[in-house]
Design an enzyme around this catalytic site. Structure first.
Site, PDB file in Angstrom:
ATOM      1  N   ASN A 126      46.830  40.435  29.663  1.00 21.28           N
ATOM      2  CA  ASN A 126      46.658  41.505  29.111  1.00 21.28           C
ATOM      3  C   ASN A 126      47.622  42.253  28.736  1.00 21.28           C
ATOM      4  O   ASN A 126      48.734  42.194  28.863  1.00 21.28           O
ATOM      5  CB  ASN A 126      46.385  42.980  29.989  1.00 21.28           C
ATOM      6  CG  ASN A 126      44.390  43.240  30.878  1.00 21.28           C
ATOM      7  OD1 ASN A 126      44.221  41.939  31.128  1.00 21.28           O
ATOM      8  ND2 ASN A 126      44.144  43.763  30.486  1.00 21.28           N
ATOM      9  N   ARG A 149      45.935  41.911  40.114  1.00 21.43           N
ATOM     10  CA  ARG A 149      44.836  41.300  40.160  1.00 21.43           C
ATOM     11  C   ARG A 149      44.512  40.263  39.254  1.00 21.43           C
ATOM     12  O   ARG A 149      45.191  39.583  39.398  1.00 21.43           O
ATOM     13  CB  ARG A 149      43.565  42.149  40.625  1.00 21.43           C
ATOM     14  CG  ARG A 149      42.284  41.922  40.873  1.00 21.43           C
ATOM     15  CD  ARG A 149      41.330  41.349  40.071  1.00 21.43           C
ATOM     16  NE  ARG A 149      41.484  41.344  38.433  1.00 21.43           N
ATOM     17  CZ  ARG A 149      40.847  41.099  37.869  1.00 21.43           C
ATOM     18  NH1 ARG A 149      39.925  39.817  37.558  1.00 21.43           N
ATOM     19  NH2 ARG A 149      40.547  41.603  36.437  1.00 21.43           N
ATOM     20  N   ASP A 150      44.567  40.677  38.218  1.00 18.68           N
ATOM     21  CA  ASP A 150      44.238  40.380  36.807  1.00 18.68           C
ATOM     22  C   ASP A 150      45.342  39.202  36.559  1.00 18.68           C
ATOM     23  O   ASP A 150      44.569  38.247  35.792  1.00 18.68           O
ATOM     24  CB  ASP A 150      43.442  41.240  35.952  1.00 18.68           C
ATOM     25  CG  ASP A 150      42.975  40.485  34.616  1.00 18.68           C
ATOM     26  OD1 ASP A 150      42.647  39.714  34.523  1.00 18.68           O
ATOM     27  OD2 ASP A 150      42.340  40.778  33.821  1.00 18.68           O
ATOM     28  N   CYS A 204      42.520  34.184  30.467  1.00 16.39           N
ATOM     29  CA  CYS A 204      41.517  34.555  31.106  1.00 16.39           C
ATOM     30  C   CYS A 204      41.066  32.600  30.995  1.00 16.39           C
ATOM     31  O   CYS A 204      40.822  31.476  29.952  1.00 16.39           O
ATOM     32  CB  CYS A 204      40.273  33.851  30.130  1.00 16.39           C
ATOM     33  SG  CYS A 204      38.802  34.240  29.794  1.00 16.39           S
ATOM     34  N   HIS A 262      42.645  42.063  26.058  1.00 17.77           N
ATOM     35  CA  HIS A 262      43.840  40.794  26.759  1.00 17.77           C
ATOM     36  C   HIS A 262      45.080  40.495  25.049  1.00 17.77           C
ATOM     37  O   HIS A 262      44.057  40.623  24.160  1.00 17.77           O
ATOM     38  CB  HIS A 262      43.580  39.669  26.061  1.00 17.77           C
ATOM     39  CG  HIS A 262      42.660  39.664  27.751  1.00 17.77           C
ATOM     40  ND1 HIS A 262      43.426  38.606  29.090  1.00 17.77           N
ATOM     41  CD2 HIS A 262      41.428  39.918  29.017  1.00 17.77           C
ATOM     42  CE1 HIS A 262      42.651  39.298  29.944  1.00 17.77           C
ATOM     43  NE2 HIS A 262      42.266  39.948  29.859  1.00 17.77           N
ATOM     44  N   HIS A 309      40.109  47.296  28.062  1.00 10.20           N
ATOM     45  CA  HIS A 309      40.495  46.586  28.488  1.00 10.20           C
ATOM     46  C   HIS A 309      41.218  44.882  27.739  1.00 10.20           C
ATOM     47  O   HIS A 309      40.407  44.493  27.598  1.00 10.20           O
ATOM     48  CB  HIS A 309      40.117  45.971  30.015  1.00 10.20           C
ATOM     49  CG  HIS A 309      40.613  44.655  30.676  1.00 10.20           C
ATOM     50  ND1 HIS A 309      41.189  45.060  31.918  1.00 10.20           N
ATOM     51  CD2 HIS A 309      40.537  43.396  29.970  1.00 10.20           C
ATOM     52  CE1 HIS A 309      41.699  43.695  32.442  1.00 10.20           C
ATOM     53  NE2 HIS A 309      41.027  42.731  31.957  1.00 10.20           N
TER      54      HIS A 309
END
Length: 315
Positions: free
Chosen positions: A251, A17-18, A242, A211, A209
């Site tokens: 991440n 997803r991310d 982002c 990054h 979470h």
């Protein structure tokens, strides 16, 4: 830090997803499913499969229903989806995900940029989502974006973080993810923030979470562990980024995190060799180099053949 630490660390891979949502070229649905199925066999405790944001906002994840319908679910792996609002929750119900992850920004400016809502408006929307989740016996995790730094407001006060944590707690949420959305956090900030949260909410499972935009994610993991965090998000190959942080990376790489835990003999249950094999495939799928340091350089224990005397002379 207690270097004899031996608690089990849970790792959720958010790459599907991310990570993939930032890819400009369309990733075929079948490939997404293949990646998720392969991740399911590595030993990760959870996978963030997809998102229920509007397909126009994130075209890469427009196939959310098809992906969730066709993955092979493994026992012991928690399959989650990102649910931004009530409409997304309604789409999520038939997917039968194990967990819904709420998308919420701690700062007003990021909340307006990311969700087009003020913080309190977003929290009100989440109350509806949580109610629907409870009606369908779905676990909910409250996400806190920009909790450790905002691209528009800079440093975030602990009071602002606490405000959102208390709102989630009042909804009955006992799993909260603290995000360094743009990769500006440092180990001291991570330690002090998470230590205070854990002390204040002892019955909540806090996860991190992180990054890796400025190369601090691994150091911040250690600070989180020292503060009492036992669950972390990571992304295969370090995929992600982002949209509000130019040059931001994804991440912390799942491979890099597991490699460090293995070197320190910290239990995590993940097969690093399988992860690295999957990374080779992921790099081919996305069509660009991955961010993972271990994928590029290999594990620390990987030795090279020593040169012979004759080889040294010839050089």
């Amino acid at each position: 830090m207690n270097w004899e630490f031996n608690d089990f660390i849970k790792v959720k891979d958010v790459g599907p997803r991310d990570g993939l949502q930032m890819e400009k070229a369309w990733i075929p649905t079948e490939e997404k499913i293949n990646i998720i199925n392969a991740l399911s066999k590595t030993g990760v405790t959870g996978i963030q499969v997809t998102s229920l944001v509007h397909p126009k906002a994130v075209p890469q994840l427009a196939d959310a229903e098809e992906v969730m319908r066709n993955i092979d679910r493994q026992s012991g792996v928690l399959y989650s989806v990102l649910v931004p609002n009530e409409r997304g929750a309604q789409r999520a119900v038939p997917m039968k995900a194990d967990e819904w992850e709420l998308m919420h920004s701690v700062t007003e400016s990021h909340s307006l940029a990311n969700a087009n809502k003020k913080v309190d408006e977003s929290l009100k929307e989440h109350e509806k989502v949580v109610k629907l989740a409870h009606e369908h016996n779905v676990k909910v995790q409250g996400g806190m974006a920009t909790a450790l730094g905002c691209p528009f407001e800079g440093k975030v006060s602990f009071e602002r973080v606490l405000y959102v944590a208390e709102a989630y707690y009042s909804m009955g949420i006992r799993s909260i993810s603290i995000a360094d959305t743009i990769g500006v956090a440092d180990p001291k900030l991570v330690y002090t923030t998470l230590k205070r949260l854990i002390d204040q909410f002892p019955d909540v499972e806090f996860s991190l979470h992180l990054h890796n935009t400025r190369g601090m994610a691994i150091a911040n993991v250690l600070a989180g562990i020292d503060a009492g965090v036992r669950a972390f998000d990571a992304s295969i190959g370090g995929l992600g980024g982002c949209p509000y942080a130019p040059g931001a990376t994804g991440n912390v790489s799942t491979e890099d995190l597991v490699h460090m835990l293995d070197l320190m003999n910290i239990p995590n249950g993940i097969d690093l060799k399988r992860l690295l094999e999957l990374s080779k495939h992921v790099e081919k799928v996305v069509g660009h180099p991955l961010e993972s340091a271990i994928f590029k350089a290999g594990p620390a224990g990987q030795l090279q053949a020593a040169p012979t005397v004759q080889e040294k002379i010839s050089k």
